[in-house]
Design a protein around this motif. Structure first.
Motif, PDB file in Angstrom:
ATOM      1  N   LEU A 411       0.828  -1.205   0.000  1.00 17.23           N
ATOM      2  CA  LEU A 411       0.000   0.000   0.000  1.00 17.23           C
ATOM      3  C   LEU A 411       0.866   1.260   0.000  1.00 17.23           C
ATOM      4  CD1 LEU A 411      -2.810   1.284   0.082  1.00 17.23           C
ATOM      5  CD2 LEU A 411      -2.647   1.283   2.578  1.00 17.23           C
ATOM      6  N   SER A 412       1.895   1.281   0.832  1.00 17.55           N
ATOM      7  CA  SER A 412       2.738   2.488   0.898  1.00 17.55           C
ATOM      8  C   SER A 412       3.393   2.764  -0.451  1.00 17.55           C
ATOM      9  CB  SER A 412       3.807   2.338   1.989  1.00 17.55           C
ATOM     10  OG  SER A 412       4.830   1.440   1.616  1.00 17.55           O
ATOM     11  N   ASN A 413       3.748   1.703  -1.198  1.00 22.92           N
ATOM     12  CA  ASN A 413       4.325   1.871  -2.532  1.00 22.92           C
ATOM     13  C   ASN A 413       3.375   2.579  -3.483  1.00 22.92           C
ATOM     14  OD1 ASN A 413       6.021  -1.384  -2.674  1.00 22.92           O
ATOM     15  ND2 ASN A 413       6.674   0.549  -1.815  1.00 22.92           N
ATOM     16  N   ASN A 414       2.087   2.419  -3.269  1.00 18.86           N
ATOM     17  CA  ASN A 414       1.095   2.897  -4.229  1.00 18.86           C
ATOM     18  C   ASN A 414       0.338   4.137  -3.770  1.00 18.86           C
ATOM     19  OD1 ASN A 414       1.677   0.926  -6.172  1.00 18.86           O
ATOM     20  ND2 ASN A 414       0.427  -0.584  -5.112  1.00 18.86           N
ATOM     21  N   LEU A 415       0.843   4.803  -2.746  1.00 23.82           N
ATOM     22  CA  LEU A 415       0.289   6.080  -2.299  1.00 23.82           C
ATOM     23  C   LEU A 415       1.346   7.150  -2.486  1.00 23.82           C
ATOM     24  CD1 LEU A 415      -1.493   5.026   1.034  1.00 23.82           C
ATOM     25  CD2 LEU A 415      -2.568   5.467  -1.181  1.00 23.82           C
ATOM     26  N   ALA A 416       1.057   8.165  -3.278  1.00 27.13           N
ATOM     27  CA  ALA A 416       2.013   9.237  -3.530  1.00 27.13           C
ATOM     28  C   ALA A 416       1.577  10.513  -2.819  1.00 27.13           C
ATOM     29  CB  ALA A 416       2.143   9.490  -5.028  1.00 27.13           C
ATOM     30  N   LYS A 481      -1.789   0.092 -17.595  1.00 31.50           N
ATOM     31  CA  LYS A 481      -1.853  -0.008 -19.068  1.00 31.50           C
ATOM     32  C   LYS A 481      -2.548   1.217 -19.668  1.00 31.50           C
ATOM     33  CE  LYS A 481      -1.813  -5.065 -19.312  1.00 31.50           C
ATOM     34  NZ  LYS A 481      -2.605  -6.290 -19.595  1.00 31.50           N
ATOM     35  N   ARG A 482      -3.598   1.682 -18.993  1.00 31.34           N
ATOM     36  CA  ARG A 482      -4.321   2.858 -19.476  1.00 31.34           C
ATOM     37  C   ARG A 482      -3.413   4.095 -19.443  1.00 31.34           C
ATOM     38  NH1 ARG A 482      -8.603   3.656 -15.595  1.00 31.34           N
ATOM     39  NH2 ARG A 482      -9.355   1.653 -16.387  1.00 31.34           N
ATOM     40  N   ARG A 483      -2.634   4.229 -18.380  1.00 30.04           N
ATOM     41  CA  ARG A 483      -1.735   5.381 -18.265  1.00 30.04           C
ATOM     42  C   ARG A 483      -0.584   5.286 -19.265  1.00 30.04           C
ATOM     43  NH1 ARG A 483      -1.580   6.095 -11.617  1.00 30.04           N
ATOM     44  NH2 ARG A 483      -3.761   6.741 -11.434  1.00 30.04           N
ATOM     45  N   ASP A 484      -0.107   4.069 -19.520  1.00 31.04           N
ATOM     46  CA  ASP A 484       0.935   3.896 -20.540  1.00 31.04           C
ATOM     47  C   ASP A 484       0.448   4.416 -21.891  1.00 31.04           C
ATOM     48  OD1 ASP A 484       2.766   2.749 -18.833  1.00 31.04           O
ATOM     49  OD2 ASP A 484       2.201   0.685 -19.303  1.00 31.04           O
ATOM     50  N   LYS A 485      -0.808   4.121 -22.193  1.00 30.41           N
ATOM     51  CA  LYS A 485      -1.386   4.556 -23.470  1.00 30.41           C
ATOM     52  C   LYS A 485      -1.463   6.083 -23.534  1.00 30.41           C
ATOM     53  CE  LYS A 485      -5.478   4.087 -26.414  1.00 30.41           C
ATOM     54  NZ  LYS A 485      -6.850   3.519 -26.542  1.00 30.41           N
ATOM     55  N   VAL A 486      -1.857   6.703 -22.415  1.00 29.60           N
ATOM     56  CA  VAL A 486      -1.952   8.171 -22.367  1.00 29.60           C
ATOM     57  C   VAL A 486      -0.572   8.796 -22.575  1.00 29.60           C
ATOM     58  CG1 VAL A 486      -2.484  10.154 -20.890  1.00 29.60           C
ATOM     59  CG2 VAL A 486      -3.998   8.163 -20.892  1.00 29.60           C
ATOM     60  N   ILE A 487       0.444   8.220 -21.918  1.00 30.86           N
ATOM     61  CA  ILE A 487       1.804   8.746 -22.053  1.00 30.86           C
ATOM     62  C   ILE A 487       2.296   8.616 -23.487  1.00 30.86           C
ATOM     63  CG2 ILE A 487       4.222   8.331 -21.425  1.00 30.86           C
ATOM     64  CD1 ILE A 487       2.789   9.780 -19.253  1.00 30.86           C
ATOM     65  N   ARG A 488       2.043   7.454 -24.102  1.00 27.81           N
ATOM     66  CA  ARG A 488       2.478   7.245 -25.489  1.00 27.81           C
ATOM     67  C   ARG A 488       1.858   8.277 -26.439  1.00 27.81           C
ATOM     68  NH1 ARG A 488       1.697   1.703 -24.295  1.00 27.81           N
ATOM     69  NH2 ARG A 488      -0.328   1.738 -25.372  1.00 27.81           N
ATOM     70  N   GLU A 489       0.657   8.704 -26.102  1.00 29.78           N
ATOM     71  CA  GLU A 489      -0.051   9.676 -26.947  1.00 29.78           C
ATOM     72  C   GLU A 489       0.252  11.115 -26.533  1.00 29.78           C
ATOM     73  OE1 GLU A 489      -4.085   8.477 -26.497  1.00 29.78           O
ATOM     74  OE2 GLU A 489      -3.873   6.677 -27.759  1.00 29.78           O
ATOM     75  N   GLY A 490       1.191  11.274 -25.575  1.00 28.80           N
ATOM     76  CA  GLY A 490       1.576  12.613 -25.134  1.00 28.80           C
ATOM     77  C   GLY A 490       0.556  13.277 -24.241  1.00 28.80           C
ATOM     78  N   GLY A 491      -0.273  12.492 -23.592  1.00 29.27           N
ATOM     79  CA  GLY A 491      -1.370  13.038 -22.783  1.00 29.27           C
ATOM     80  C   GLY A 491      -0.943  13.795 -21.559  1.00 29.27           C
ATOM     81  N   VAL A 497       3.148  20.685 -14.218  1.00 27.75           N
ATOM     82  CA  VAL A 497       3.884  19.911 -13.214  1.00 27.75           C
ATOM     83  C   VAL A 497       3.196  20.007 -11.860  1.00 27.75           C
ATOM     84  CG1 VAL A 497       6.055  19.763 -11.936  1.00 27.75           C
ATOM     85  CG2 VAL A 497       6.090  20.123 -14.412  1.00 27.75           C
ATOM     86  N   GLU A 498       2.677  21.189 -11.523  1.00 27.54           N
ATOM     87  CA  GLU A 498       1.999  21.380 -10.235  1.00 27.54           C
ATOM     88  C   GLU A 498       0.734  20.524 -10.147  1.00 27.54           C
ATOM     89  OE1 GLU A 498       3.059  23.816 -12.213  1.00 27.54           O
ATOM     90  OE2 GLU A 498       4.793  24.436 -10.997  1.00 27.54           O
ATOM     91  N   GLU A 499      -0.002  20.432 -11.246  1.00 24.86           N
ATOM     92  CA  GLU A 499      -1.222  19.615 -11.256  1.00 24.86           C
ATOM     93  C   GLU A 499      -0.897  18.138 -11.083  1.00 24.86           C
ATOM     94  OE1 GLU A 499      -4.234  22.227 -14.132  1.00 24.86           O
ATOM     95  OE2 GLU A 499      -2.769  20.868 -15.025  1.00 24.86           O
ATOM     96  N   LEU A 500       0.152  17.679 -11.747  1.00 25.35           N
ATOM     97  CA  LEU A 500       0.554  16.282 -11.621  1.00 25.35           C
ATOM     98  C   LEU A 500       1.024  15.983 -10.195  1.00 25.35           C
ATOM     99  CD1 LEU A 500       2.474  15.796 -14.985  1.00 25.35           C
ATOM    100  CD2 LEU A 500       0.285  14.773 -14.363  1.00 25.35           C
ATOM    101  N   SER A 501       1.725  16.933  -9.610  1.00 23.46           N
ATOM    102  CA  SER A 501       2.197  16.763  -8.232  1.00 23.46           C
ATOM    103  C   SER A 501       1.026  16.643  -7.273  1.00 23.46           C
ATOM    104  CB  SER A 501       3.085  17.941  -7.832  1.00 23.46           C
ATOM    105  OG  SER A 501       3.475  17.842  -6.487  1.00 23.46           O
ATOM    106  N   THR A 502       0.025  17.491  -7.459  1.00 22.50           N
ATOM    107  CA  THR A 502      -1.153  17.485  -6.594  1.00 22.50           C
ATOM    108  C   THR A 502      -1.949  16.188  -6.741  1.00 22.50           C
ATOM    109  OG1 THR A 502      -1.326  19.887  -6.750  1.00 22.50           O
ATOM    110  CG2 THR A 502      -3.283  18.702  -6.031  1.00 22.50           C
ATOM    111  N   LYS A 503      -1.975  15.625  -7.952  1.00 19.94           N
ATOM    112  CA  LYS A 503      -2.720  14.384  -8.183  1.00 19.94           C
ATOM    113  C   LYS A 503      -2.074  13.184  -7.501  1.00 19.94           C
ATOM    114  CE  LYS A 503      -4.940  15.511 -12.610  1.00 19.94           C
ATOM    115  NZ  LYS A 503      -6.301  15.090 -12.237  1.00 19.94           N
ATOM    116  N   GLY A 504      -0.773  13.245  -7.236  1.00 18.23           N
ATOM    117  CA  GLY A 504      -0.100  12.156  -6.542  1.00 18.23           C
ATOM    118  C   GLY A 504      -0.156  10.851  -7.316  1.00 18.23           C
ATOM    119  N   ASP A 505      -0.684   9.790  -6.674  1.00 14.58           N
ATOM    120  CA  ASP A 505      -0.729   8.487  -7.342  1.00 14.58           C
ATOM    121  C   ASP A 505      -1.809   8.421  -8.418  1.00 14.58           C
ATOM    122  OD1 ASP A 505      -3.255   7.375  -5.794  1.00 14.58           O
ATOM    123  OD2 ASP A 505      -1.873   8.085  -4.252  1.00 14.58           O
ATOM    124  N   ARG A 506      -2.622   9.462  -8.529  1.00 14.55           N
ATOM    125  CA  ARG A 506      -3.627   9.487  -9.607  1.00 14.55           C
ATOM    126  C   ARG A 506      -3.089  10.153 -10.879  1.00 14.55           C
ATOM    127  NH1 ARG A 506      -7.309  10.737  -5.131  1.00 14.55           N
ATOM    128  NH2 ARG A 506      -8.706   8.966  -4.780  1.00 14.55           N
TER     129      ARG A 506
END
Length: 514
Positions: A411-416, A481-491, A497-506
């Motif tokens: 669990l600790s591994n998967n909480l950012a 797998k869903r996130r890999d697809k988003v990254i490949r498409e440049g999503g 960067v601030e928004e991604l930081s706030t989202k944490g593990d999401r």
């Protein structure tokens, strides 16, 4: 490295030299240097990562293991005291004894989240020794209780004072180690629990010989002496524990920056690089991160996995001497027969944690150990042969103790995000430990010696845990797998960067460990 020498300061900083604003300023300073523009992993190429990890291991793990050894010893020694005459001397029924076991977990669960939030905001080197002194005092006073009500009240207060130790130490380690290396450290620290089980039997065997000294029964001395030792070690811990990597006196300034850097950027792109976009995990306290933890589906599913391990854990730790004694052995022999079980479990815990970190996976080990536990309890429930039952509990213990640090680490591994991780781990351990309240009532004296009800209930919780682990495994794989697809498409470009930081593990840049 950009910005690294803007502020000069002596390298060695004692962890007790800081106070209040000074400590916070130093943490903020090192954090700023570690995340300065232009800082990359290559900026620390001249540092020896393995040497730094060894330094951290030597300074952190032995003391934490000692703290948890005492914690587990103090909460579980009531099982040893029982077979030395506690129940008879206090005139308690078996149901009243079970209630004394149960109430501990009510207060223990209630105070874990507040304690973990305080640990982050206060200094670990002050908070952890403080709660140790408190529970050591309670444990010592348990040695002078005179009836059922006195013992029950003492156990309530023991739950309050011990609540912060395990989730606090487990979370504290996440402030120092990355997720691909932390299970080994969690296991090294948690193996103290199985060693505590071994020591508990040996100490109870020896201390019980003090029966009559000071006109006190032998079981009273078990509580008094172990409580006093806890207070003494707490005083030592005050001077030995370090607070945060940013203020670690045993690391150079650049080493501290490196430790902070690798922690802030872990978990991205399957943990094998620092990604297209470097996203530091959010560290500032906001109540929404705590609320986020309470609303996160993975924590609640993980709790069922945790229950599948913690119910057997407490069933074994609280009742193992009684189970063995009811196989026809004397009290002293039963105490000693617990020792090889716990020593073997401690060794296996560390070995399999090393393997789990090496392959970078948690679920295969957790699920496998739960299946082994099913085999062990099945042996206990299906046989009346003392050797088979002893073999069954031996197998169960040797699967429980490697599985437990695995489920906490998973669990600790998967909480950012530091505060979300703090709250999430406390929720998992706090609510999950209500399983201890249930397990306290699984093994009724009237069911001896086979304890079919107790073993059967343990089996039910393990099966539920296996199902929950499979749900997590499938869900994590699908999301990755869903996130890999988003990254490949440049999503990821649609987020700052601030928004991604706030989202944490999401965040789309974060990958769940399976």
């Amino acid at each position: 490295m950009a910005g690294n020498h803007e502020i000069s300061m002596k390298t060695e900083v004692g962890h007790h030299e800081f106070s209040g604003e000074t400590l916070r300023d130093e943490v903020a300073r090192i954090d700023a240097l570690a995340t300065a523009p232009g800082t990359t992993l290559e900026s620390f190429a001249d540092l020896d990562e393995k040497k730094i990890l060894r330094k951290m291991d030597m300074r952190l793990i032995p003391m934490l293991a000692m703290l948890y050894l005492l914690s587990f010893l103090d909460r579980g020694n009531i099982g040893n005291a029982k077979i030395e005459g506690l129940q008879e001397d206090l005139g308690m029924s078996s149901d009243e004894y079970n209630w004394c076991l149960t109430v501990f977990f009510f207060t223990y669960a209630a105070f874990e989240v507040p304690s973990n939030l305080l640990l982050k905001r206060l200094r670990p080197s002050r908070w952890l020794p403080f709660i140790m002194v408190a529970w050591g005092a309670v444990m010592t006073l348990m040695g002078i209780v005179r009836n059922f009500h006195g013992l029950m009240i003492a156990r309530l207060f023991l739950g309050i004072t011990e609540a912060g130790l395990y989730p606090g130490c487990a979370y504290y380690l996440t402030m120092w180690y990355c997720r691909h290396e932390i299970q080994l450290r969690q296991a090294m620290f948690f193996s103290a629990a199985s060693i505590a089980g071994a020591f508990s039997g040996l100490l109870a065997f020896a201390i019980a010989k003090m029966d009559g000294i000071g006109n006190l029964e032998g079981w009273r001395w078990i509580f008094i002496l172990e409580g006093l030792v806890t207070v003494i070690i707490a005083v030592v811990a005050f001077f030995v524990l370090h607070d945060f990597p940013e203020t670690a006196s045993f690391l150079t300034e650049k080493e501290r920056e490196f430790v902070v850097f690798r922690l802030k950027y872990q978990g991205q792109l399957q943990g094998k690089g620092y990604g297209h976009t470097q996203v530091a995990q959010a560290e500032e306290f906001e109540w929404r991160y705590v609320l986020d933890a309470f609303k996160d589906w993975q924590i609640w599913v993980n709790i069922f996995v945790y229950l599948g391990i913690v119910c057997p854990l407490y069933g074994i730790s609280l009742f193992l001497p009684t189970i063995i004694r009811n196989l026809g052995y004397s009290a002293s022999t039963a105490q000693l027969m617990t020792v090889p079980i716990y020593i073997t479990a401690a060794i296996l815990s560390v070995v399999f944690a090393f393997l789990s970190d090496r392959v970078g996976k948690r679920s295969p080990f957790i699920i496998s150990f739960m299946l082994v536990m099913i085999v062990g309890f099945s042996m206990c429930i299906s046989s009346t042969n003392p050797r088979v039952v002893y073999g069954g509990v031996f197998i169960v213990a040797c699967a429980i103790y490697p599985a437990f640090p695995g489920v906490v680490t998973w669990l600790s591994n998967n909480l950012a995000g530091s505060y979300k991780r703090s709250a999430g781990m406390a929720i998992q351990i706090g609510i999950g430990n209500l399983g201890g309240a249930m397990a306290s009532n699984f093994y009724r004296q009237k069911d001896a010696p086979q304890y079919k009800l107790g073993h059967g209930l343990e089996l039910a919780f393990i099966i539920i845990g296996v199902v929950a682990a499979l749900v997590l495994l499938i869900a994590y794989g699908t999301i990755n797998k869903r996130r890999d697809k988003v990254i490949r498409e440049g999503g990821e470009a649609q987020f700052t960067v601030e928004e991604l930081s706030t989202k944490g593990d999401r965040a789309v840049t974060f990958r769940y460990m399976i």
